[in-house]
Design an enzyme around this catalytic site. Structure first.
Site, mmCIF file in Angstrom:
data_model
loop_
_atom_site.group_PDB
_atom_site.id
_atom_site.type_symbol
_atom_site.label_atom_id
_atom_site.label_comp_id
_atom_site.label_asym_id
_atom_site.label_seq_id
_atom_site.Cartn_x
_atom_site.Cartn_y
_atom_site.Cartn_z
ATOM 1 N N CYS A 17 29.331 -55.994 -41.593
ATOM 2 C CA CYS A 17 30.210 -55.013 -40.935
ATOM 3 C C CYS A 17 31.547 -54.927 -41.667
ATOM 4 C CB CYS A 17 30.351 -55.355 -39.443
ATOM 5 S SG CYS A 17 31.012 -53.984 -38.474
ATOM 6 N N GLU A 63 22.539 -59.875 -37.106
ATOM 7 C CA GLU A 63 22.457 -60.875 -36.027
ATOM 8 C C GLU A 63 22.302 -60.223 -34.664
ATOM 9 O OE1 GLU A 63 25.131 -59.810 -37.391
ATOM 10 O OE2 GLU A 63 26.863 -59.886 -36.043
ATOM 11 N N HIS A 115 24.813 -54.981 -38.069
ATOM 12 C CA HIS A 115 24.852 -56.383 -37.662
ATOM 13 C C HIS A 115 23.431 -56.943 -37.627
ATOM 14 C CE1 HIS A 115 29.063 -56.702 -36.299
ATOM 15 N NE2 HIS A 115 28.952 -55.400 -36.134
#
Lengths: 241, 208
Positions: free
Chosen positions: B84, B192, B190
């Site tokens: 990001c 994750e 992202h």
């Protein structure tokens, strides 16, 4: 959980949630998860943060959390317990300074504004404090002021439809200004997948939210998602192994 | 064999908790640190972050994290992943609040999405979006093109000049969704927070 026009309904504690949801599995049926502390008693932040941690462990989807956020410290606690975004509701009206502080600290993309609306005759009015405090502010007026608020998303909920399963109050969207830049989530009233489809097909809507299909409907979310995909609605497919 | 250790750089911006928890889920160790010695000794470095480019660069320079990253990368087996804002910081500059120089590991600049009556763009760009890639990158190994990843950003990295191992996404304009250029890679999205696809990508990073 808030349900049936905002009466509080208990579905179970955290062990029940884990046993019945298994969020790491339910994760494949949702794009994002919203977790709200809707306690009516004074809120116990410590306890809610622990619940959030347990709930979000091994859940690799975006998580927004909130309920009674009154300070940057409140937000920080949730962000350190697995939340990616903070949901603010009452503070949007009673503490605008806090919204700026949160945005400065975490960026405006971190802030989800949540508004609960009640229809009175032809107008939608905003209610705060778990829907208990009806304000004189109309949704139309609030949305016009939104460009001055440092928020990343807005979740528009209908108190009248919430928990009924009768479908979204699509008329809420008529309150949106012509060029509205902030992503819109519509919430309140979903009873089946066709309600989700109605929301997603509306060009003014960026996302749809439901608690009902998650809490009460067995594999409600999983089957709703596959039915939406079969209707040709463009949703991400997650279960690649 | 001891566990792989991943250094997650902490410069006080962004949700490091979820990056670290994804790394641990994949069986590696995650060390969240601001310590330049630990950063310069890392084999796997992750530069996460959300928020202001200018503020991030101020902190990074003030804490000499930029020097530590460069020192780490002087070892040719070290890999860096920016996520990001962390990816944007690897670029040359951002037009946010005037003009701020980035780490310059890739030559691309970062700009704000602009909304017009024609584009009717929502800002920030938020949600799961399709990512296209045709390059044979390690990051996307086994991940089909047009898979969806989770984005939340108001600024984007420009596609030109062309850099290696580009994946793209569209939000009013085409922009860099990810790149992989030798030791240095980045994702605007992202991983994750992108469910199994994201975990696969992070796993690829750890195995690169």
């Amino acid at each position: 959980m808030l349900s049936r026009n905002f009466r509080l309904q208990k579905v179970g504690d955290i062990d029940w949630l884990e046993k019945n949801y298994g969020f790491s599995n339910v994760g494949f049926s949702i794009d994002e998860l919203i977790v709200l502390d809707v306690s009516r008693n004074p809120r116990n932040r410590e306890e809610f943060s622990e619940v959030l941690k347990t709930l979000t462990n091994d859940c690799f989807a975006p998580i927004a959390a909130g309920g009674g956020i009154n300070s940057v410290a409140d937000a920080t606690k949730l962000l350190r317990s697995g939340a990616d975004k903070i949901v603010v509701n009452s503070a949007l009206h009673s503490n605008k300074q806090l919204i700026s502080e949160l945005a400065q600290e975490f960026g405006r993309q971190c802030i989800v504004a949540s508004v609960d609306c009640k229809q009175i005759e032809d107008n939608f009015y905003i209610a705060t404090n778990n829907g208990s405090n009806l304000t004189a502010l109309t949704l139309t007026n609030f949305l016009e002021q939104c460009s001055n608020l440092a928020i990343g998303e807005i979740c528009i909920n209908s108190i009248d439809r919430d928990g009924t399963g009768n479908g979204f109050q699509i008329e809420l969207l008529d309150c949106l200004p012509e060029l509205f830049e902030i992503p819109v989530i519509i919430c309140g009233g979903v009873g089946n997948f066709s309600h989700l489809a109605e929301g997603l097909k509306d060009a003014r809507v960026d996302a749809v939210a439901t608690a009902n299909l998650l809490n009460f409907m067995g594999d409600g979310l999983g089957s709703a998602r596959s039915q939406l995909v079969s209707l040709g609605i463009d949703l991400p497919i997650f279960n690649l192994h | 064999m001891s566990k792989k250790q991943v250094v997650v750089i902490d410069y006080g911006m962004g949700n490091l908790w979820s990056v670290a928890s994804a790394i641990r889920f994949l069986g590696a160790e995650a060390l969240i640190t601001t310590d330049t010695k630990e950063i310069s000794a890392a084999k796997f470095l992750i530069l996460p972050g959300v928020g202001s480019f200018r503020r991030a660069m101020e902190i990074i320079r003030q804490k000499s994290i930029d020097q530590a990253i460069l020192q780490s990368l002087s070892q040719t087996d070290v890999k860096l992943l920016g996520i990001c804002l962390g990816m944007q910081l690897l670029g040359s500059a951002s037009s946010e609040d005037g003009n701020t120089q980035g780490l310059g590991l890739v030559p691309n600049e970062v700009h704000k999405f602009t909304n017009t009556a024609d584009t009717r763009l929502k800002i920030p760009h938020v949600g799961f979006s399709e990512v296209k890639h045709d390059a044979n990158t390690k990051l996307f190994s086994g991940i089909p093109s047009e898979s969806c990843f989770y984005f939340v950003h108001s600024y984007f990295m420009a596609l030109t000049p062309t850099i290696k191992g580009i994946a793209t996404c569209h939000h009013g304009t085409e922009f860099v969704a990810a790149f992989e250029q030798g030791q240095v890679s980045g994702t605007q999205f992202h991983p994750e927070k992108s469910q199994s696809m994201g975990l696969n990508l992070l796993k690829n990073f750890l195995e690169s």
